[in-house]
Design a protein around this motif. Sequence first.
Motif, PDB file in Angstrom:
ATOM      1  N   ASN A  88       0.847  -1.192   0.000  1.00  0.00           N
ATOM      2  CA  ASN A  88       0.000   0.000   0.000  1.00  0.00           C
ATOM      3  C   ASN A  88       0.882   1.242   0.000  1.00  0.00           C
ATOM      4  N   THR A  89       0.737   2.073  -1.014  1.00  0.00           N
ATOM      5  CA  THR A  89       1.539   3.287  -1.112  1.00  0.00           C
ATOM      6  C   THR A  89       1.156   4.309  -0.053  1.00  0.00           C
ATOM      7  N   PHE A  90      -0.117   4.341   0.335  1.00  0.00           N
ATOM      8  CA  PHE A  90      -0.599   5.345   1.286  1.00  0.00           C
ATOM      9  C   PHE A  90      -1.460   4.701   2.383  1.00  0.00           C
ATOM     10  N   PRO A  91      -0.875   3.877   3.248  1.00  0.00           N
ATOM     11  CA  PRO A  91      -1.694   3.201   4.263  1.00  0.00           C
ATOM     12  C   PRO A  91      -2.343   4.151   5.255  1.00  0.00           C
ATOM     13  N   GLU A  92      -1.707   5.280   5.541  1.00  0.00           N
ATOM     14  CA  GLU A  92      -2.298   6.231   6.496  1.00  0.00           C
ATOM     15  C   GLU A  92      -3.553   6.874   5.929  1.00  0.00           C
ATOM     16  N   ILE A  93      -3.639   6.966   4.586  1.00  0.00           N
ATOM     17  CA  ILE A  93      -4.828   7.523   3.947  1.00  0.00           C
ATOM     18  C   ILE A  93      -5.932   6.477   3.884  1.00  0.00           C
ATOM     19  N   CYS A  94      -5.586   5.266   3.478  1.00  0.00           N
ATOM     20  CA  CYS A  94      -6.591   4.192   3.422  1.00  0.00           C
ATOM     21  C   CYS A  94      -7.148   3.892   4.813  1.00  0.00           C
ATOM     22  N   ILE A 126      -0.363   2.393  12.810  1.00  0.00           N
ATOM     23  CA  ILE A 126       0.968   1.918  12.408  1.00  0.00           C
ATOM     24  C   ILE A 126       1.710   2.988  11.615  1.00  0.00           C
ATOM     25  N   THR A 127       1.036   3.563  10.610  1.00  0.00           N
ATOM     26  CA  THR A 127       1.717   4.506   9.726  1.00  0.00           C
ATOM     27  C   THR A 127       1.952   5.847  10.404  1.00  0.00           C
ATOM     28  N   ASP A 128       0.996   6.315  11.212  1.00  0.00           N
ATOM     29  CA  ASP A 128       1.221   7.561  11.945  1.00  0.00           C
ATOM     30  C   ASP A 128       2.408   7.410  12.894  1.00  0.00           C
ATOM     31  N   THR A 129       2.512   6.240  13.516  1.00  0.00           N
ATOM     32  CA  THR A 129       3.657   5.977  14.397  1.00  0.00           C
ATOM     33  C   THR A 129       4.953   5.948  13.597  1.00  0.00           C
ATOM     34  N   ALA A 130       4.900   5.369  12.403  1.00  0.00           N
ATOM     35  CA  ALA A 130       6.092   5.306  11.550  1.00  0.00           C
ATOM     36  C   ALA A 130       6.560   6.711  11.172  1.00  0.00           C
ATOM     37  N   PHE A 131       5.631   7.603  10.855  1.00  0.00           N
ATOM     38  CA  PHE A 131       6.010   8.980  10.548  1.00  0.00           C
ATOM     39  C   PHE A 131       6.609   9.669  11.768  1.00  0.00           C
ATOM     40  N   GLU A 132       5.998   9.477  12.927  1.00  0.00           N
ATOM     41  CA  GLU A 132       6.486  10.112  14.152  1.00  0.00           C
ATOM     42  C   GLU A 132       7.912   9.677  14.490  1.00  0.00           C
ATOM     43  N   ASN A 133       8.239   8.443  14.153  1.00  0.00           N
ATOM     44  CA  ASN A 133       9.553   7.900  14.496  1.00  0.00           C
ATOM     45  C   ASN A 133      10.574   8.001  13.361  1.00  0.00           C
ATOM     46  N   GLY A 134      10.168   8.610  12.250  1.00  0.00           N
ATOM     47  CA  GLY A 134      11.108   8.791  11.148  1.00  0.00           C
ATOM     48  C   GLY A 134      11.404   7.532  10.364  1.00  0.00           C
ATOM     49  N   TRP A 135      10.494   6.557  10.420  1.00  0.00           N
ATOM     50  CA  TRP A 135      10.712   5.308   9.677  1.00  0.00           C
ATOM     51  C   TRP A 135      10.304   5.432   8.210  1.00  0.00           C
ATOM     52  N   VAL A 136       9.513   6.439   7.885  1.00  0.00           N
ATOM     53  CA  VAL A 136       9.037   6.608   6.509  1.00  0.00           C
ATOM     54  C   VAL A 136      10.072   7.441   5.752  1.00  0.00           C
ATOM     55  N   LYS A 137      10.665   6.860   4.745  1.00  0.00           N
ATOM     56  CA  LYS A 137      11.748   7.513   4.022  1.00  0.00           C
ATOM     57  C   LYS A 137      11.340   7.762   2.564  1.00  0.00           C
ATOM     58  N   PRO A 138      11.983   8.729   1.906  1.00  0.00           N
ATOM     59  CA  PRO A 138      11.739   8.914   0.472  1.00  0.00           C
ATOM     60  C   PRO A 138      12.140   7.658  -0.301  1.00  0.00           C
ATOM     61  N   THR A 139      11.486   7.440  -1.417  1.00  0.00           N
ATOM     62  CA  THR A 139      11.803   6.301  -2.281  1.00  0.00           C
ATOM     63  C   THR A 139      12.960   6.687  -3.199  1.00  0.00           C
ATOM     64  N   LEU A 140      14.141   6.205  -2.899  1.00  0.00           N
ATOM     65  CA  LEU A 140      15.325   6.543  -3.687  1.00  0.00           C
ATOM     66  C   LEU A 140      15.778   5.322  -4.467  1.00  0.00           C
ATOM     67  N   LEU A 194     -10.181  13.350   6.343  1.00  0.00           N
ATOM     68  CA  LEU A 194      -8.770  13.319   5.966  1.00  0.00           C
ATOM     69  C   LEU A 194      -8.209  14.734   6.037  1.00  0.00           C
ATOM     70  N   GLU A 195      -7.442  15.001   7.096  1.00  0.00           N
ATOM     71  CA  GLU A 195      -6.837  16.321   7.231  1.00  0.00           C
ATOM     72  C   GLU A 195      -5.771  16.500   6.150  1.00  0.00           C
ATOM     73  N   LYS A 196      -5.683  17.687   5.615  1.00  0.00           N
ATOM     74  CA  LYS A 196      -4.902  17.906   4.391  1.00  0.00           C
ATOM     75  C   LYS A 196      -3.393  17.844   4.610  1.00  0.00           C
ATOM     76  N   HIS A 197      -2.937  18.017   5.836  1.00  0.00           N
ATOM     77  CA  HIS A 197      -1.496  17.909   6.070  1.00  0.00           C
ATOM     78  C   HIS A 197      -1.023  16.467   5.866  1.00  0.00           C
ATOM     79  N   ILE A 198      -1.950  15.505   5.951  1.00  0.00           N
ATOM     80  CA  ILE A 198      -1.603  14.103   5.698  1.00  0.00           C
ATOM     81  C   ILE A 198      -1.196  13.926   4.234  1.00  0.00           C
ATOM     82  N   VAL A 199      -1.939  14.563   3.339  1.00  0.00           N
ATOM     83  CA  VAL A 199      -1.623  14.489   1.908  1.00  0.00           C
ATOM     84  C   VAL A 199      -0.368  15.298   1.603  1.00  0.00           C
TER      85      VAL A 199
END
Length: 482
Positions: A88-94, A126-140, A194-199
Amino acid sequence: MTSKMLKFVSVSQRQPEKRTADDRRVDFDEIYEDFVPEQATEQASRCSQCGVPFCSVHCPLGNNIPDWLMLTAQGRLEEAYDISSATNTFPEICGRICPQDRLCEGNCVIEPGFESVTIGAVERYITDTAFENGWVKPTLPVQERTQSVGIVGAGPAGLAAAERLRAQGFQVHVYDRYDRVGGLLVYGIPGFKLEKHIVARRHALLEESGVVFHLGQGIGAGAGELAFEDLRAKHDAVLIATGVYKSRELGGPGSGLAGIERALDYLTASNRRSLGDELPPEASALDAQGKAVVVLGGGDTAMDCVRTAIRQGAESVRCLYRRDKANMPGSTREVKNAEEEGVMFEWLAAPEAFLGDSHVTGVRATRMALGLPDASGRQSVEAVEGSSFTLKADLVIKALGFDPEPLPQLWAQPGLDVSRWGTLKVGHDSFMTSLPGVFAAGDIVRGASLVVWAIRDGRDAAASIHQWIEDNVTASAMAEQG
């Protein structure tokens, strides 16, 4: 099998705390509070870890739901995020906007005797926690490619494809006529879902990944627009992911009166106000404050409209739908939220005429009865003779669904084949349109549908584009060198 699971027999279902109806009626903030870690762990432990996980089977993305529920129950959240984001590319949105009651949770095998696992809320946690902890990285990408792909549309299908193509090293350019990334995620879906800062957070990540956005750039023959042929010349492949934005109309006496508005116009104006945009004076017609509002339709867009009108301070809000509650296409969870917030529903009722001289003052409707199933399997509806009634209305919002815009005409591409519904025709597995090297995905192919299906289509289309470039563009370059 971990001993932490199968606790549905001893632990009851518990959704995240929901703000009171009085509190949420006055703002556009999300209505659900976040799970605290102990709640998320406990709720995830209710999963039965069944051998055939119907939750995954009925998820358009095929998410490995039992796996990340087990990892959450064990407190292994970074691994849970890795498993969740793999499909899932956007689990926090789904997790926020998917109709889980119709998909994963609605098919949970413990549901007949016990309430389903709160899959959506755990996915969001899960995904909100991942963002808070810096686990979500750009796709390089590991290695850059010289080939480029142009994507028309910065909605969920286009963004999902952009992320996957960037992961393969392609140079990705996304074109969108709006001034923000997200499409209907930003302008169609209200902030209370869906708050817009999520997008915006995902937009920033995609830019860090190297995706180039061309916002405010329409495609076509108008002033300032980019001709489709020029777009094709710029890129090795093109993906059309424009969505469907043409509102379905409703005729009948008085249908041309002022005060009868399209759902998307109404929701876009509301979202722009929330984003701080300055709107023209005529946009006041799209504000429900102090007005008697009647919304026509029974889908999720209708629910977004009625709940938005409540927050804008409408005098009254009624939803008119021609079938009953059991047969409405929208999420039952959204209907419940709307009822809690003060929306009144007129089930089995359809508009006959709109009343007023120059501006609408009321809707004359008739009661309906369900008849025998039609060719689609749904019960037909028939008007009940002599059952007309009138609803006061200062603002009528038509939420009757969306159709595709006529892209072949707008883009001067007569060779771009469409179906009898106006959607783009593509190969079943290839996602390629009738134009070589031009692909399409999302609602512009399948018709108005769910965000999760758009994400799935975008990811699948990206894989097809990758393969096509490998088979054609790369092979041609090698032949020229030879």
